[in-house]
Design an enzyme around this catalytic site. Structure first.
Site, PDB file in Angstrom:
ATOM      1  N   GLU A 104      56.866 -14.898  50.852  1.00 21.28           N
ATOM      2  CA  GLU A 104      56.361 -14.931  49.475  1.00 21.28           C
ATOM      3  C   GLU A 104      56.209 -16.368  49.009  1.00 21.28           C
ATOM      4  OE1 GLU A 104      55.065 -13.595  47.050  1.00 21.28           O
ATOM      5  OE2 GLU A 104      55.907 -11.685  46.438  1.00 21.28           O
ATOM      6  N   ASP A 105      55.268 -16.596  48.115  1.00 22.77           N
ATOM      7  CA  ASP A 105      55.169 -17.923  47.501  1.00 22.77           C
ATOM      8  C   ASP A 105      56.292 -18.133  46.500  1.00 22.77           C
ATOM      9  OD1 ASP A 105      54.186 -16.000  45.742  1.00 22.77           O
ATOM     10  OD2 ASP A 105      52.344 -17.069  45.253  1.00 22.77           O
ATOM     11  N   ILE A 106      56.478 -17.150  45.604  1.00 23.50           N
ATOM     12  CA  ILE A 106      57.461 -17.325  44.533  1.00 23.50           C
ATOM     13  C   ILE A 106      58.047 -15.979  44.131  1.00 23.50           C
ATOM     14  CG2 ILE A 106      55.592 -17.300  42.788  1.00 23.50           C
ATOM     15  CD1 ILE A 106      57.306 -19.310  41.158  1.00 23.50           C
ATOM     16  N   ASP A 108      59.765 -14.346  41.036  1.00 20.51           N
ATOM     17  CA  ASP A 108      59.910 -14.606  39.602  1.00 20.51           C
ATOM     18  C   ASP A 108      60.788 -13.498  39.010  1.00 20.51           C
ATOM     19  OD1 ASP A 108      59.429 -15.293  36.984  1.00 20.51           O
ATOM     20  OD2 ASP A 108      57.279 -15.137  37.072  1.00 20.51           O
ATOM     21  N   THR A 109      60.188 -12.400  38.522  1.00 23.12           N
ATOM     22  CA  THR A 109      61.010 -11.290  38.030  1.00 23.12           C
ATOM     23  C   THR A 109      61.673 -10.545  39.186  1.00 23.12           C
ATOM     24  OG1 THR A 109      59.183  -9.722  38.125  1.00 23.12           O
ATOM     25  CG2 THR A 109      59.477 -10.916  36.062  1.00 23.12           C
ATOM     26  N   GLY A 110      61.082 -10.627  40.361  1.00 25.33           N
ATOM     27  CA  GLY A 110      61.599  -9.898  41.517  1.00 25.33           C
ATOM     28  C   GLY A 110      60.996  -8.509  41.655  1.00 25.33           C
ATOM     29  N   THR A 112      57.825  -7.627  42.184  1.00 24.64           N
ATOM     30  CA  THR A 112      56.908  -7.557  43.332  1.00 24.64           C
ATOM     31  C   THR A 112      57.700  -7.394  44.622  1.00 24.64           C
ATOM     32  OG1 THR A 112      55.407  -9.059  42.178  1.00 24.64           O
ATOM     33  CG2 THR A 112      55.023  -8.746  44.526  1.00 24.64           C
ATOM     34  N   LYS A 136      62.780 -18.345  41.028  1.00 29.12           N
ATOM     35  CA  LYS A 136      63.106 -18.622  39.616  1.00 29.12           C
ATOM     36  C   LYS A 136      64.219 -17.680  39.165  1.00 29.12           C
ATOM     37  CE  LYS A 136      58.545 -19.834  37.669  1.00 29.12           C
ATOM     38  NZ  LYS A 136      57.441 -19.255  36.880  1.00 29.12           N
ATOM     39  N   PHE A 157      55.905 -22.230  34.415  1.00 30.99           N
ATOM     40  CA  PHE A 157      54.819 -21.810  35.298  1.00 30.99           C
ATOM     41  C   PHE A 157      54.413 -22.953  36.218  1.00 30.99           C
ATOM     42  CE2 PHE A 157      50.601 -20.305  36.534  1.00 30.99           C
ATOM     43  CZ  PHE A 157      50.887 -18.985  36.796  1.00 30.99           C
ATOM     44  N   ASP A 164      48.355 -20.115  41.783  1.00 30.25           N
ATOM     45  CA  ASP A 164      47.166 -20.302  40.944  1.00 30.25           C
ATOM     46  C   ASP A 164      47.414 -19.992  39.480  1.00 30.25           C
ATOM     47  OD1 ASP A 164      47.516 -17.457  41.472  1.00 30.25           O
ATOM     48  OD2 ASP A 164      45.617 -17.238  40.411  1.00 30.25           O
ATOM     49  N   ARG A 170      44.893 -23.259  43.719  1.00 33.70           N
ATOM     50  CA  ARG A 170      45.524 -22.885  45.001  1.00 33.70           C
ATOM     51  C   ARG A 170      45.381 -23.954  46.064  1.00 33.70           C
ATOM     52  NH1 ARG A 170      46.948 -17.512  44.602  1.00 33.70           N
ATOM     53  NH2 ARG A 170      45.481 -16.094  43.615  1.00 33.70           N
TER      54      ARG A 170
HETATM   55  P1  XMP Z   1      57.427 -11.255  40.264  1.00 34.43           P
HETATM   56  O1  XMP Z   1      57.587 -11.462  38.771  1.00 34.43           O
HETATM   57  O2  XMP Z   1      57.059  -9.838  40.572  1.00 34.43           O
HETATM   58  O3  XMP Z   1      56.198 -12.150  40.575  1.00 34.43           O
HETATM   59  O4  XMP Z   1      58.632 -11.751  41.022  1.00 34.43           O
HETATM   60  C1  XMP Z   1      55.867 -12.529  41.798  1.00 34.43           C
HETATM   61  C2  XMP Z   1      54.437 -12.968  41.840  1.00 34.43           C
HETATM   62  O5  XMP Z   1      53.996 -13.500  40.584  1.00 34.43           O
HETATM   63  C3  XMP Z   1      53.262 -14.672  40.740  1.00 34.43           C
HETATM   64  N1  XMP Z   1      53.941 -15.756  40.013  1.00 34.43           N
HETATM   65  C4  XMP Z   1      53.455 -16.974  39.803  1.00 34.43           C
HETATM   66  N2  XMP Z   1      52.294 -17.513  40.174  1.00 34.43           N
HETATM   67  N3  XMP Z   1      52.930 -19.538  39.169  1.00 34.43           N
HETATM   68  C5  XMP Z   1      52.034 -18.798  39.855  1.00 34.43           C
HETATM   69  O6  XMP Z   1      50.991 -19.326  40.180  1.00 34.43           O
HETATM   70  C6  XMP Z   1      54.116 -19.077  38.747  1.00 34.43           C
HETATM   71  O7  XMP Z   1      54.899 -19.805  38.120  1.00 34.43           O
HETATM   72  C7  XMP Z   1      54.390 -17.703  39.075  1.00 34.43           C
HETATM   73  N4  XMP Z   1      55.453 -16.921  38.843  1.00 34.43           N
HETATM   74  C8  XMP Z   1      55.131 -15.726  39.444  1.00 34.43           C
HETATM   75  C9  XMP Z   1      53.211 -14.911  42.221  1.00 34.43           C
HETATM   76  O8  XMP Z   1      51.979 -14.444  42.717  1.00 34.43           O
HETATM   77  C10 XMP Z   1      54.318 -14.088  42.813  1.00 34.43           C
HETATM   78  O9  XMP Z   1      54.048 -13.593  44.091  1.00 34.43           O
HETATM   79 MG    MG Z   2      52.157 -13.946  45.069  1.00 32.02          MG
END
Ligand code: XMP
Ligand code: MG
Length: 180
Positions: A104-106, A108-110, A112, A136, A157, A164, A170
Site C-alpha cells: 500500500e502507499d498509505i 490512513d483510516t485503515g 481500505t 497515519k 494530506f 495524488d 503522482r
Molecule cells: P484509508 O483511509 O482507507 O485510505 O486507510 C487509504 C487510501 O486513501 C488514500 N489516501 C491518501 N492519498 N494522500 C493521498 O494522496 C493522503 O494523504 C492520503 N491518505 C489516504 C490512499 O489512496 C490510500 O490507499
Molecule cells: Mg491507495
C-alpha cells in the site's frame, strides 16, 4: 534541485520526504522483507493507483523470487475519504496457499486495508502481511496491522511518489505535505 513547494489547484504543499530519504528507507524495508522470506516465494499484491511507484522501487531491491498482482480500489474524493471502498479491478492469479505481501502507499483510516485483507482472505492464502510506505496512526479507525511501515506520519494530506490529489502529483519523485 528539489522543489521546496508545489501547488496543485489552489493548494500549496511543502517538501516532506525527498527522493533520497524515500529510497534509503525502501532499501531498509527490502532488506527486512528479504530476511524474513528467504525460503518462501512471495505473492506481491500491489494496490493501484497509489502504490505503483513504491512497488516498482521496492521490488527492484528485493532479491527473492516473487510474482506480482495488482488490485485497484478507490475510496477518496479530493482530500477526504468517502469511507466506502470500491474494488475497481480484481486479482489475476490464484493466491490459494500463497504467501501474500500486500503493498500500500498509505494507511490512513485503515478501512481500505481492512476491506482488502478480507477480500484476500477469501482466496485462502498461506499468510498475508502488509507493507505500507506511509502510515497515519492518528487517523486509524479500523484495526491496522502493518508489518513493514516506511514512515509514520502526522495527519496531513500528502502527495507525490504515487500519491495524488484528484489525479495530480503522482509523478513527483518526492513526497509533499499540505500546508495548513
Ligand atoms: P484509508 O483511509 O482507507 O485510505 O486507510 C487509504 C487510501 O486513501 C488514500 N489516501 C491518501 N492519498 N494522500 C493521498 O494522496 C493522503 O494523504 C492520503 N491518505 C489516504 C490512499 O489512496 C490510500 O490507499
Ligand atoms: Mg491507495
Amino acid at each position: 534541485m528539489t522543489k521546496q513547494e508545489i501547488s496543485i489547484g489552489e493548494r500549496v504543499f511543502r517538501i516532506y520526504l525527498d527522493e533520497s530519504q524515500i529510497q534509503a528507507r525502501i532499501r531498509e524495508l527490502a532488506a527486512e522483507i528479504q530476511e524474513q522470506y528467504t525460503h518462501t516465494e512471495l505473492a506481491i499484491v500491489s494496490v493501484l493507483n497509489g502504490a505503483f511507484m513504491f512497488t516498482a522501487d521496492l521490488l527492484r531491491k528485493l532479491d527473492i523470487p516473487c510474482n506480482l498482482n495488482f488490485i485497484r480500489v478507490s475510496s477518496y474524493s479530493g482530500t477526504e475519504t468517502t469511507g466506502k471502498v470500491k474494488t475497481v479491478m480484481g486479482l489475476g492469479d490464484n493466491l490459494s496457499g500463497k504467501h501474500i505481501l500486500l503493498i500500500e502507499d498509505i494507511v490512513d483510516t485503515g478501512i481500505t486495508l481492512q476491506e482488502l485483507i478480507q477480500q484476500l482472505q477469501a482466496e485462502q492464502p498461506a499468510s498475508i502481511r502488509v507493507c505500507a510506505l506511509l502510515v497515519k496512526p492518528e487517523k486509524h479507525q479500523a484495526p491496522v496491522n502493518v508489518h513493514y511501515a516506511g514512515f509514520v506520519i502526522p495527519d496531513a494530506f500528502v502527495v507525490g511518489y504515487g500519491l495524488d490529489l484528484d489525479g495530480q502529483g503522482r509523478n513527483l519523485p518526492h513526497i509533499y505535505q499540505l500546508k495548513s
